[in-house]
Design an enzyme around this catalytic site. Structure first.
Site, PDB file in Angstrom:
ATOM      1  N   ARG A  16      -4.737 -27.969  17.734  1.00 13.90           N
ATOM      2  CA  ARG A  16      -4.571 -29.144  18.602  1.00 13.90           C
ATOM      3  C   ARG A  16      -4.519 -28.801  20.093  1.00 13.90           C
ATOM      4  O   ARG A  16      -4.607 -29.687  20.938  1.00 13.90           O
ATOM      5  CB  ARG A  16      -3.311 -29.931  18.188  1.00 13.90           C
ATOM      6  CG  ARG A  16      -3.551 -30.758  16.934  1.00 13.90           C
ATOM      7  CD  ARG A  16      -2.681 -31.982  16.954  1.00 13.90           C
ATOM      8  NE  ARG A  16      -1.333 -31.686  16.479  1.00 13.90           N
ATOM      9  CZ  ARG A  16      -0.249 -32.297  16.914  1.00 13.90           C
ATOM     10  NH1 ARG A  16      -0.333 -33.219  17.871  1.00 13.90           N
ATOM     11  NH2 ARG A  16       0.930 -31.984  16.438  1.00 13.90           N
ATOM     12  N   THR A  82       6.090 -21.629   5.953  1.00 17.92           N
ATOM     13  CA  THR A  82       7.006 -20.841   6.789  1.00 17.92           C
ATOM     14  C   THR A  82       7.725 -19.732   6.005  1.00 17.92           C
ATOM     15  O   THR A  82       7.997 -18.662   6.549  1.00 17.92           O
ATOM     16  CB  THR A  82       8.050 -21.761   7.456  1.00 17.92           C
ATOM     17  OG1 THR A  82       8.577 -22.669   6.475  1.00 17.92           O
ATOM     18  CG2 THR A  82       7.436 -22.575   8.590  1.00 17.92           C
ATOM     19  N   GLY A 142      12.091 -31.763   9.402  1.00 19.24           N
ATOM     20  CA  GLY A 142      12.893 -31.668   8.194  1.00 19.24           C
ATOM     21  C   GLY A 142      14.279 -32.230   8.479  1.00 19.24           C
ATOM     22  O   GLY A 142      14.833 -32.027   9.554  1.00 19.24           O
TER      23      GLY A 142
HETATM   24  C1  UD1 Z   1       9.030 -26.751  10.152  1.00 19.02           C
HETATM   25  C2  UD1 Z   1      10.222 -26.922   9.216  1.00 19.02           C
HETATM   26  C3  UD1 Z   1      10.912 -28.241   9.510  1.00 19.02           C
HETATM   27  C4  UD1 Z   1      11.340 -28.294  10.960  1.00 19.02           C
HETATM   28  C5  UD1 Z   1      10.126 -28.038  11.866  1.00 19.02           C
HETATM   29  C6  UD1 Z   1      10.577 -27.925  13.308  1.00 19.02           C
HETATM   30  C7  UD1 Z   1       9.649 -25.785   7.127  1.00 19.02           C
HETATM   31  C8  UD1 Z   1       9.170 -25.974   5.741  1.00 19.02           C
HETATM   32  N1  UD1 Z   1       9.739 -26.902   7.846  1.00 19.02           N
HETATM   33  O1  UD1 Z   1       8.127 -27.780   9.826  1.00 19.02           O
HETATM   34  O2  UD1 Z   1      12.036 -28.390   8.684  1.00 19.02           O
HETATM   35  O3  UD1 Z   1      11.909 -29.557  11.257  1.00 19.02           O
HETATM   36  O4  UD1 Z   1       9.478 -26.816  11.518  1.00 19.02           O
HETATM   37  O5  UD1 Z   1       9.453 -27.851  14.120  1.00 19.02           O
HETATM   38  O6  UD1 Z   1       9.942 -24.688   7.521  1.00 19.02           O
HETATM   39  N2  UD1 Z   1       3.884 -20.876  10.627  1.00 19.02           N
HETATM   40  C9  UD1 Z   1       3.313 -19.685  10.280  1.00 19.02           C
HETATM   41  N3  UD1 Z   1       2.731 -19.558   9.049  1.00 19.02           N
HETATM   42  C10 UD1 Z   1       2.731 -20.563   8.155  1.00 19.02           C
HETATM   43  C11 UD1 Z   1       3.309 -21.796   8.507  1.00 19.02           C
HETATM   44  C12 UD1 Z   1       3.892 -21.910   9.743  1.00 19.02           C
HETATM   45  O7  UD1 Z   1       3.313 -18.739  11.069  1.00 19.02           O
HETATM   46  O8  UD1 Z   1       2.181 -20.368   7.060  1.00 19.02           O
HETATM   47  C13 UD1 Z   1       4.513 -21.021  11.949  1.00 19.02           C
HETATM   48  C14 UD1 Z   1       3.772 -22.008  12.815  1.00 19.02           C
HETATM   49  O9  UD1 Z   1       2.841 -21.342  13.652  1.00 19.02           O
HETATM   50  C15 UD1 Z   1       4.878 -22.626  13.627  1.00 19.02           C
HETATM   51  C16 UD1 Z   1       6.078 -22.538  12.709  1.00 19.02           C
HETATM   52  O10 UD1 Z   1       5.782 -21.558  11.753  1.00 19.02           O
HETATM   53  O11 UD1 Z   1       5.153 -21.910  14.801  1.00 19.02           O
HETATM   54  C17 UD1 Z   1       6.412 -23.862  12.069  1.00 19.02           C
HETATM   55  O12 UD1 Z   1       5.349 -24.245  11.275  1.00 19.02           O
HETATM   56  P1  UD1 Z   1       4.918 -25.762  11.135  1.00 19.02           P
HETATM   57  O13 UD1 Z   1       3.777 -25.859  10.223  1.00 19.02           O
HETATM   58  O14 UD1 Z   1       4.764 -26.358  12.471  1.00 19.02           O
HETATM   59  O15 UD1 Z   1       6.213 -26.349  10.416  1.00 19.02           O
HETATM   60  P2  UD1 Z   1       6.584 -27.854  10.284  1.00 19.02           P
HETATM   61  O16 UD1 Z   1       5.828 -28.443   9.193  1.00 19.02           O
HETATM   62  O17 UD1 Z   1       6.521 -28.508  11.606  1.00 19.02           O
END
Ligand code: UD1
Ligand code: CA
Length: 456
Positions: A16, A82, A142
């Site tokens: 994005r 995550t 969350g």
């Molecule tokens: C996550 C949380 C949510 C919280 C939110 C805050 C979980 C399941 N959910 O949701 O409770 O309110 O963050 O912003 O943890 N990332 C990786 N690899 C992955 C997935 C994510 O490196 O496979 C990193 C992303 O780059 C990002 C962060 O982890 O910096 C959060 O990932 P994102 O997908 O944005 O999580 P949310 O669904 O927003």
């Protein structure tokens, strides 16, 4: 205190942002977002930070390696959630004992105090602690389901939440602390049977409680944990950073009549008693000592401004500019890698690059330090109390001795001894009545309707 470690998640693609640059290398306050997280980890006393990147992110991996060392950069092969991202750090942290904090590299403004509060809960015996905040619009976050005593019962992702749970305002920031070994142990039990089919880090809450451990919430402000997903959000975070910096500096005794027009970097140092006029930009690496006046529309980077000095309006200080006490750098003067002595003045329209200017020297309007021959750079030295007349080119390497005097319009290619005069320009000639005769001749030609040869 137990040893501390940080796991910084940076594997997200950041689509994005619509930018060829990796998302977390975009800057806030002149520092890449990833470096903010690394700096937070350092401020929290973490012994090591492990950065989790995605595959095929060479620019990010390289930047991360510079910050934390190549051995602490790990790749999450596929974006499976995550929990899976944190699990990618398992190998890098194998064998370590202590406590870990999970940070998102796209969430740069988490205050040290918030991180300390999360670690404090682990010190007190909690199995896991997350940073929570009251969200203005909790929709995508969350939700933190708490028990009567304020401890954490579960984190429910918005996609998996009931109507009742969606009404909860307390949201998960994503920052989580836990003992290292416990965290990696619990991660083995995380499943992906949820709405998104992802491995959720948030499941550690239920898993810890299943082992009879407490899950805790540490509280923070929403603005502390705002993440960046788009250019507009990046600008929003920059705004928050700038506002905080302005407020802090004013609280510390810096005078700014129009603070909303002054921009700072993460490392800007301004002493109490400095005045900053409107529309000034402080790029990285600037310090300004007490009593200095930075006048409107100036741009400073990598520069040091001494006590009581006056810079601007419309001045440009570039890296290595060191402006002495009570020195004056005036309008349209560019200074790069030059030490300007106490009380020296360069008030108008000059380029001063690579050299030094002694105390009390006067640099006339339009002086240029010709520091570059197209291949190499050379230094110009202007001695104490020297006077350089207007529109002078000082062709480096060259030295004007202390108290030396350079006539206006000179091109100086040789050293000028102390207290000597150097003039290097054509000698003036004069012819009485020449102009009058010239005008008479030309107007006669014009009146006759003719043109001199070659006129158009
Ligand atoms: C996550 C949380 C949510 C919280 C939110 C805050 C979980 C399941 N959910 O949701 O409770 O309110 O963050 O912003 O943890 N990332 C990786 N690899 C992955 C997935 C994510 O490196 O496979 C990193 C992303 O780059 C990002 C962060 O982890 O910096 C959060 O990932 P994102 O997908 O944005 O999580 P949310 O669904 O927003
Ligand atoms: Ca997110």
């Amino acid at each position: 205190m137990a040893d501390r470690f940080a796991i910084i998640l940076a594997a997200g693609k950041g689509t994005r942002m619509k930018s060829p640059r990796p998302k977390v290398l975009h800057e806030v306050g002149g520092r890449p977002m990833l470096a903010w997280s690394v700096a937070l980890a350092e401020a929290l006393g973490c012994k090591r930070s492990v950065v989790v990147v995605g595959p095929d992110m060479p620019a990010l991996s390289e930047a991360a390696a510079k910050l934390v060392g190549a051995a602490n950069v790990v790749v999450q092969r596929e974006q499976l959630g995550t929990a899976n991202a944190v699990d990618a750090a398992r190998g890098a942290l194998s064998g370590v004992e202590g406590q870990a904090i999970v940070l998102y590299a796209d969430t740069p403004l988490v205050p040290k105090e918030a991180g300390e509060r999360a670690f404090a809960e682990i010190e007190k015996g909690a199995g896991v602690c997350v940073l929570g905040f009251k969200a203005k619009l909790p929709n995508r976050y969350g939700r933190l389901v708490t028990t009567g005593d304020g401890s954490l019962e579960a984190i429910v992702e918005a996609n998996d939440a009931s109507e009742e749970q969606l009404a909860i305002e307390l949201a998960n920031s994503g920052v989580m602390a836990a003992p290292v070994r416990l965290m990696f142990d619990l991660l083995k039990d995380v499943k992906n049977d949820n709405a998104k089919g992802e491995y959720y880090l948030t499941d550690l809450v239920g898993l810890a409680r299943g082992r009879g451990l407490k899950a805790a919430v540490a509280h923070c402000e929403e603005r502390d944990v705002l993440g960046v997903n788009s250019q507009a959000e990046l600008a929003g975070i920059e705004h928050i950073f700038q506002q905080a910096m302005r407020e802090k500096l004013m609280a510390d005794g810096v005078t700014m009549p129009a603070p909303e027009t002054v921009y700072f970097s993460h490392d800007t140092k301004i002493a109490p008693g400095v005045t900053i006029e409107p529309n000034v930009v402080f790029a990285t690496g600037v310090s300004v000592a007490s009593g200095a006046l930075i006048r409107a529309f100036s741009h400073l980077e990598g520069a040091k401004v001494g006590e009581g000095a006056i810079v601007g309006p419309y001045a440009r200080l570039r890296p290595g500019a060191v402006i002495g006490r009570h020195a004056h750098i005036g309008n349209f003067v560019e200074v790069k890698n030059v030490t300007v002595g106490e009380g020296a003045k360069a008030n108008h329209l000059s380029y001063l690059g690579d050299g030094e200017i002694g105390a009390g020297a006067n640099i006339g309007a339009g002086t240029i330090f010709c520091n570059y021959d197209g291949f190499f750079k050379y230094r110009t030295v202007v001695g104490e109390g020297a006077f350089v007349g207007s529109n002078t080119s000082l062709v480096a390497p060259v030295t004007i001795g202390a108290g030396g005097y350079v006539g206006s319009g000179s091109v100086i290619v040789e050293d000028v001894p102390a207290d000597a005069l150097a003039i290097a320009r054509g000698r003036q000639a004069g012819k009485d009545g020449w102009a009058k005769a010239f005008r008479a001749e030309k107007s006669a030609v014009k009146k006759a309707g003719k043109k001199p040869d070659g006129a158009i």
